[in-house]
Design a protein around this motif. Structure first.
Motif, short mmCIF file in Angstrom:
data_model
loop_
_atom_site.label_atom_id
_atom_site.label_comp_id
_atom_site.label_asym_id
_atom_site.label_seq_id
_atom_site.Cartn_x
_atom_site.Cartn_y
_atom_site.Cartn_z
N UNK A 1 0.82 -1.22 0.00
CA UNK A 1 0.00 0.00 0.00
C UNK A 1 0.86 1.27 0.00
N UNK A 2 1.90 1.29 0.81
CA UNK A 2 2.76 2.48 0.87
C UNK A 2 3.42 2.77 -0.47
N UNK A 3 3.81 1.72 -1.17
CA UNK A 3 4.45 1.91 -2.48
C UNK A 3 3.47 2.52 -3.48
N UNK B 1 -2.72 9.43 -0.76
CA UNK B 1 -2.53 9.02 0.64
C UNK B 1 -3.02 7.57 0.80
N UNK B 2 -2.50 6.91 1.81
CA UNK B 2 -2.96 5.54 2.08
C UNK B 2 -4.45 5.54 2.39
N UNK B 3 -4.90 6.59 3.11
CA UNK B 3 -6.32 6.62 3.47
C UNK B 3 -7.21 6.73 2.23
N UNK B 4 -6.72 7.46 1.20
CA UNK B 4 -7.49 7.54 -0.05
C UNK B 4 -7.60 6.15 -0.68
N UNK B 5 -6.48 5.42 -0.65
CA UNK B 5 -6.49 4.08 -1.26
C UNK B 5 -7.49 3.18 -0.54
N UNK C 1 -15.16 1.81 -1.11
CA UNK C 1 -16.23 2.17 -2.04
C UNK C 1 -16.35 1.19 -3.21
N UNK C 2 -15.49 0.18 -3.23
CA UNK C 2 -15.57 -0.84 -4.28
C UNK C 2 -14.94 -0.40 -5.59
N UNK D 1 -6.17 9.45 -11.99
CA UNK D 1 -7.17 10.29 -11.31
C UNK D 1 -6.49 11.47 -10.60
N UNK D 2 -5.40 11.20 -9.95
CA UNK D 2 -4.66 12.26 -9.26
C UNK D 2 -4.12 13.29 -10.25
N UNK D 3 -3.62 12.79 -11.38
CA UNK D 3 -3.06 13.68 -12.41
C UNK D 3 -4.14 14.60 -12.97
#
Lengths: 337, 117
Positions: free
Chosen positions: A144-146, A154-158, A164-165, A188-190
């Motif tokens: 997850x961190x990678x 952020x990890x929390x976003x992941x 949310x599936x 999505x971030x980009x």
């Protein structure tokens, strides 16, 4: 035999395993300079290049394995005189304005070739189409961190995407993500970073994450409206419906591989993580690693923590006099993520 | 027993191999993809391939390919490559025994464990 095939590609056995791909280029479509540049690239990639003249007679070397780059009129002529010729092997009026266009055209020619005959296409920084191959895109195993580091999230976003599936990483004692997950979140971030006034729909995340790859794809694109598109050489089409798409503001997913900033987060180049660090999903489960080796950035950083450069050279004497500081830095960021 | 070890494991491993085990370290000129190591190991008669970090074995298709080629996959959990080297040498006897019953093996600090398929 190889020279014979080069000179007389029509003599190749259709049932054999041809090592050379005949390609006909109609020079009237292109300027002399463009034609020469294209021909050189095709020959370098292992193709045989021939000119297709006018008239109704087709030369002996013209056959079912030929790929034609031509004007619309020539396309009509071929299809009327050679009704069995596969339409997908005719590439009409390609755009050839920059290196990326040439790379895309080579990829397009390669995907149009039939059977086991393929071009040798080097992956450059501007051509990432090889990544869309199903045997590449679906690879990778990341913690997850990678993913957070590589996708600039952020990890929390992941974890929220999982809740949310939108993403479905594997759970094998720990959570393991695929390269496609990294691409999905990063895209999505980009879009958020480059279109700050738009509301970017998260629909693109599951589509890109679950995309099984497409060997014929020369480009993959995404929009802020949640569309994911594929270009197989004949224009953009919706990845899911196959419908052709016109006049949409499309971001090529290739572009999201470049470094970008979103808030306080800085995303490194995804495939060329630093000057001496690269990433490929098929190499060391997709981990960032020292260029042209199988030594991971994480391993270098771990050894650096243990005993600095001395520990690194003790483990890898072959790295003496090599520049590795930027790769160590990437490894340190991966460990911290 | 011959084992192919990934480049990320220390070069000194080849000289420190315990009795009855031969280590050969992967050379970059032989290719870079994960599957290249497996094909090479199968072709050259290695019993298995040793990787650093258990996540190496989570590369999709790796275990299936290893099954088809009939070679074992071994991963070492360690805080760094030097610790991985120590664990591999320390547990070599247990590893040999474990490879008799499992194709996928994980070497930890105090034990050698079979990994599920």
């Amino acid at each position: 035999m190889l020279l014979y095939e080069q000179r007389w590609p029509g003599a190749r056995s259709a049932s054999g395993n041809p090592r050379l791909a005949p390609v006909a280029v109609l020079d009237k479509t292109l300027t002399a300079c463009t034609l020469l540049r294209l021909a050189v690239r095709l020959v370098d990639a292992g193709a045989v290049v021939r000119q297709l003249g006018g008239g109704n007679l087709f030369p002996n070397w013209f056959g079912p394995q030929t790929v034609v780059i031509c004007r619309p009129q020539t396309r009509s002529r071929i299809l009327s005189k050679q009704p069995g010729f596969a339409e997908r092997q005719i590439i009409v009026d390609p755009r050839l304005e920059n290196e990326k266009d040439y790379a895309l055209l080579l990829r397009q020619v390669d995907s149009a070739l039939q059977g086991r005959s393929h071009l040798r296409i080097a992956t450059s920084e501007s051509d990432h189409s090889i990544l869309w191959d199903p045997e590449v895109y679906t690879l990778g195993a990341y913690r997850t961190g990678e993913v957070a580091f590589l996708a600039s999230a952020s990890k929390s976003s992941l974890y929220n995407f999982v809740k949310r599936g939108l993403l479905q990483p594997r759970r094998i004692g720990e959570t393991v993500w695929a390269f496609s997950d990294v691409v999905a979140v990063r895209t999505w971030q980009y879009l958020k970073a480059t279109q700050p006034k738009e509301r970017i729909k998260t629909d693109i995340i599951p589509i890109l994450a679950q995309f099984a790859g497409d060997r014929d794809a020369v480009r993959i694109g995404a929009t802020s409206f949640g569309d994911v598109l594929v270009d197989r050489g004949d224009g953009w089409a919706d990845l899911q419906t196959g419908n052709l798409v016109l006049d949409l503001p499309i971001t090529e997913v290739d572009d999201t591989f470049r470094p970008f900033e979103l808030g306080k987060r800085k995303a490194p180049h995804l495939l060329h993580t630093s000057k001496h660090t690269e990433l490929h999903p098929a190499i060391i489960h997709g981990a960032p690693h020292l260029k042209d080796s199988r030594i991971t950035a994480r391993a270098l950083a771990q050894l650096h923590i243990r005993g600095g450069e001395k520990s690194i050279l003790s483990a890898y004497p072959e790295l003496k006099d090599m520049e590795i500081r930027d790769t160590i830095s990437i490894g340190q960021q991966l460990i911290a993520a | 027993m011959k084992l192919l070890i990934d480049t990320v494991l220390p070069a000194t491993l080849t000289a420190d191999a315990p009795a009855g085990i031969d280590f050969e370290r992967w050379k970059k000129s032989d290719g870079q993809n994960d599957s290249d190591l497996l094909y090479y190991a199968a072709k050259e008669g290695f019993r298995g391939v040793v990787f650093l970090d258990r996540i190496s074995l989570e590369q999709p298709g790796m275990r299936q390919l290893a099954k088809e080629l009939g070679i074992a996959l071994i991963a070492i959990d360690a805080s760094d490559p030097i610790q991985a080297r120590e664990r591999l040498i320390r547990h070599s006897a247990r590893l040999r025994r474990k490879l008799g019953e499992s194709q996928f093996v994980l070497i930890l600090g105090s034990e050698v464990r079979s990994m599920g398929e």
